[in-house]
Scaffold this motif. Structure first.
Motif, PDB file in Angstrom:
ATOM      1  N   PRO A   5      -7.023  -3.402   3.516  1.00  0.00           N
ATOM      2  CA  PRO A   5      -7.335  -2.173   2.770  1.00  0.00           C
ATOM      3  C   PRO A   5      -7.690  -2.469   1.317  1.00  0.00           C
ATOM      4  O   PRO A   5      -7.023  -3.253   0.642  1.00  0.00           O
ATOM      5  CB  PRO A   5      -6.028  -1.378   2.880  1.00  0.00           C
ATOM      6  CG  PRO A   5      -5.438  -1.817   4.172  1.00  0.00           C
ATOM      7  CD  PRO A   5      -5.759  -3.276   4.270  1.00  0.00           C
ATOM      8  N   THR A  51     -10.384   1.162   4.451  1.00  0.00           N
ATOM      9  CA  THR A  51      -9.385   2.197   4.161  1.00  0.00           C
ATOM     10  C   THR A  51      -8.009   1.812   4.706  1.00  0.00           C
ATOM     11  O   THR A  51      -7.873   0.901   5.531  1.00  0.00           O
ATOM     12  CB  THR A  51      -9.795   3.555   4.755  1.00  0.00           C
ATOM     13  OG1 THR A  51      -9.580   3.523   6.175  1.00  0.00           O
ATOM     14  CG2 THR A  51     -11.250   3.871   4.465  1.00  0.00           C
ATOM     15  N   GLN A  52      -6.998   2.573   4.282  1.00  0.00           N
ATOM     16  CA  GLN A  52      -5.624   2.341   4.705  1.00  0.00           C
ATOM     17  C   GLN A  52      -5.413   2.653   6.184  1.00  0.00           C
ATOM     18  O   GLN A  52      -4.399   2.252   6.767  1.00  0.00           O
ATOM     19  CB  GLN A  52      -4.671   3.214   3.871  1.00  0.00           C
ATOM     20  CG  GLN A  52      -4.625   2.871   2.397  1.00  0.00           C
ATOM     21  CD  GLN A  52      -3.793   1.630   2.115  1.00  0.00           C
ATOM     22  OE1 GLN A  52      -3.065   1.148   2.981  1.00  0.00           O
ATOM     23  NE2 GLN A  52      -3.891   1.108   0.903  1.00  0.00           N
ATOM     24  N   ASP A  53      -6.336   3.362   6.816  1.00  0.00           N
ATOM     25  CA  ASP A  53      -6.179   3.748   8.217  1.00  0.00           C
ATOM     26  C   ASP A  53      -6.585   2.652   9.190  1.00  0.00           C
ATOM     27  O   ASP A  53      -6.527   2.852  10.408  1.00  0.00           O
ATOM     28  CB  ASP A  53      -7.019   5.003   8.520  1.00  0.00           C
ATOM     29  CG  ASP A  53      -6.564   6.203   7.721  1.00  0.00           C
ATOM     30  OD1 ASP A  53      -5.361   6.276   7.414  1.00  0.00           O
ATOM     31  OD2 ASP A  53      -7.406   7.056   7.391  1.00  0.00           O
ATOM     32  N   SER A  54      -6.976   1.497   8.697  1.00  0.00           N
ATOM     33  CA  SER A  54      -7.418   0.406   9.565  1.00  0.00           C
ATOM     34  C   SER A  54      -6.233  -0.231  10.278  1.00  0.00           C
ATOM     35  O   SER A  54      -5.116  -0.256   9.758  1.00  0.00           O
ATOM     36  CB  SER A  54      -8.153  -0.644   8.734  1.00  0.00           C
ATOM     37  OG  SER A  54      -9.279  -0.081   8.093  1.00  0.00           O
ATOM     38  N   ASN A  55      -6.491  -0.750  11.483  1.00  0.00           N
ATOM     39  CA  ASN A  55      -5.455  -1.422  12.264  1.00  0.00           C
ATOM     40  C   ASN A  55      -6.123  -2.339  13.287  1.00  0.00           C
ATOM     41  O   ASN A  55      -7.312  -2.643  13.156  1.00  0.00           O
ATOM     42  CB  ASN A  55      -4.532  -0.390  12.943  1.00  0.00           C
ATOM     43  CG  ASN A  55      -5.310   0.655  13.741  1.00  0.00           C
ATOM     44  OD1 ASN A  55      -6.394   0.379  14.258  1.00  0.00           O
ATOM     45  ND2 ASN A  55      -4.762   1.851  13.837  1.00  0.00           N
ATOM     46  N   ARG A  89     -11.614   0.894   9.561  1.00  0.00           N
ATOM     47  CA  ARG A  89     -12.226   2.151   9.116  1.00  0.00           C
ATOM     48  C   ARG A  89     -12.752   1.959   7.695  1.00  0.00           C
ATOM     49  O   ARG A  89     -12.058   1.421   6.835  1.00  0.00           O
ATOM     50  CB  ARG A  89     -11.220   3.293   9.175  1.00  0.00           C
ATOM     51  CG  ARG A  89     -10.815   3.641  10.593  1.00  0.00           C
ATOM     52  CD  ARG A  89      -9.798   4.777  10.640  1.00  0.00           C
ATOM     53  NE  ARG A  89      -9.478   5.130  12.014  1.00  0.00           N
ATOM     54  CZ  ARG A  89     -10.119   6.055  12.729  1.00  0.00           C
ATOM     55  NH1 ARG A  89     -11.096   6.751  12.174  1.00  0.00           N
ATOM     56  NH2 ARG A  89      -9.761   6.317  13.974  1.00  0.00           N
TER      57      ARG A  89
END
Length: 284
Positions: A272, A199-203, A208
């Protein structure tokens, strides 16, 4: 000295982190794909643990105020206009030259090593930027100047036999536990049965994932306990999170499994939209 003209979407200084402080609540941090940083350092004759630049989705422009040997490893990016600049081999950047790095067609993180290492001030024995705790140097910004250390401790420059991995479906090998008993029967098999999407919330804290939800067998949460890189933690949503370099030292959500150390680099290069599968098989 290297001047940052443009850092790209997100760039930090990273070495191999600051281990040994988890009991004080200090994460290890360090390069998300440690194998690629080590390779880049070897290519310019550095000790593997010297600091380099970790680029997320490339896009950086760097001016070398003094000539230096450099190397790139990790997610492959187009490099120029410096003669010989490219992935997996050392190249010379003349004084005053600008190194421009494009976006990778695959993978997420690219590592730039410079002979002598990036010599920003260390914090607790490491030059790594920790995005969770804020320790270490700030993320790179336009106008920043990066000092380069003396090459006195560096060895012979030699090209490693290190072919770039062929693109293909990402597979993460998993060791079950330590809290797989907190999940409904068959949850581990379900985790490995279908692909998950990044997902775009990964860092740098964690990857995620979105996919089949993993059902719990127990209510409530655990008391906080120690976490390690590669831990696959599952919050109440049932959607797994794979912890990376900047993960918190402790957590209270159950961990259904932990990645094999060799697969941490694979997880660090997920971007992502990528699909990834888990497996508990023991083979390579």
């Amino acid at each position: 000295m290297i001047e940052v003209i443009a850092p790209g979407p997100y760039a930090t200084v990273q070495d191999l982190g600051r281990p040994g402080h988890a009991h004080l609540g200090v994460p290890r941090s360090g390069a998300a794909d440690a194998a690629s940083l080590k390779l880049a350092n070897r290519l310019v004759g550095n000790p593997e643990g010297l600091a380099g630049v970790e680029l997320t989705l490339g896009g950086a422009r760097l001016r070398f105020l003094a000539g230096a040997w450099a190397a790139l490893a990790g997610a492959p990016v187009p490099a120029g206009p410096v003669r010989g600049a490219g992935m997996g081999a050392p190249f010379w950047v003349p004084a005053g030259a600008e190194l421009r790095l494009g976006a990778p067609a695959r993978g997420l993180r690219t590592y730039l090593a410079v002979r002598g290492g990036i010599a920003v001030e260390p914090v607790l024995g490491s030059r790594s930027t920790d995005s969770l705790s804020g320790l270490g140097p700030e993320p790179l910004r336009a106008g920043a100047l990066l000092p380069v250390g003396p090459p006195g401790a560096a060895g012979v420059i030699a090209v490693d036999v290190a072919p770039l991995p062929e693109p293909g479906p990402a597979v993460l090998r998993l060791l079950p536990g330590p809290r797989d008993d907190w999940f409904a029967p068959g949850a581990l098999a379900e985790l490995c049965a279908a692909p998950y999407t990044v997902t775009q919330d990964s860092n740098r804290v964690g990857v995620r994932l979105r996919g089949p939800g993993l059902a719990r067998a127990r209510e409530g949460e655990l008391p906080s306990e120690g976490m390690v890189p590669g831990a696959v933690q599952v919050p109440p949503s049932g959607q797994p999170i794979v912890f990376l370099a900047d993960h918190p030292p402790t957590g209270g959500y159950p961990v259904i499994g932990v990645l094999r150390t060799a697969d941490l680099a694979v997880a660090a290069q997920l971007r992502p939209g990528d699909e990834v599968r888990f497996t508990t098989r023991r083979g390579p």
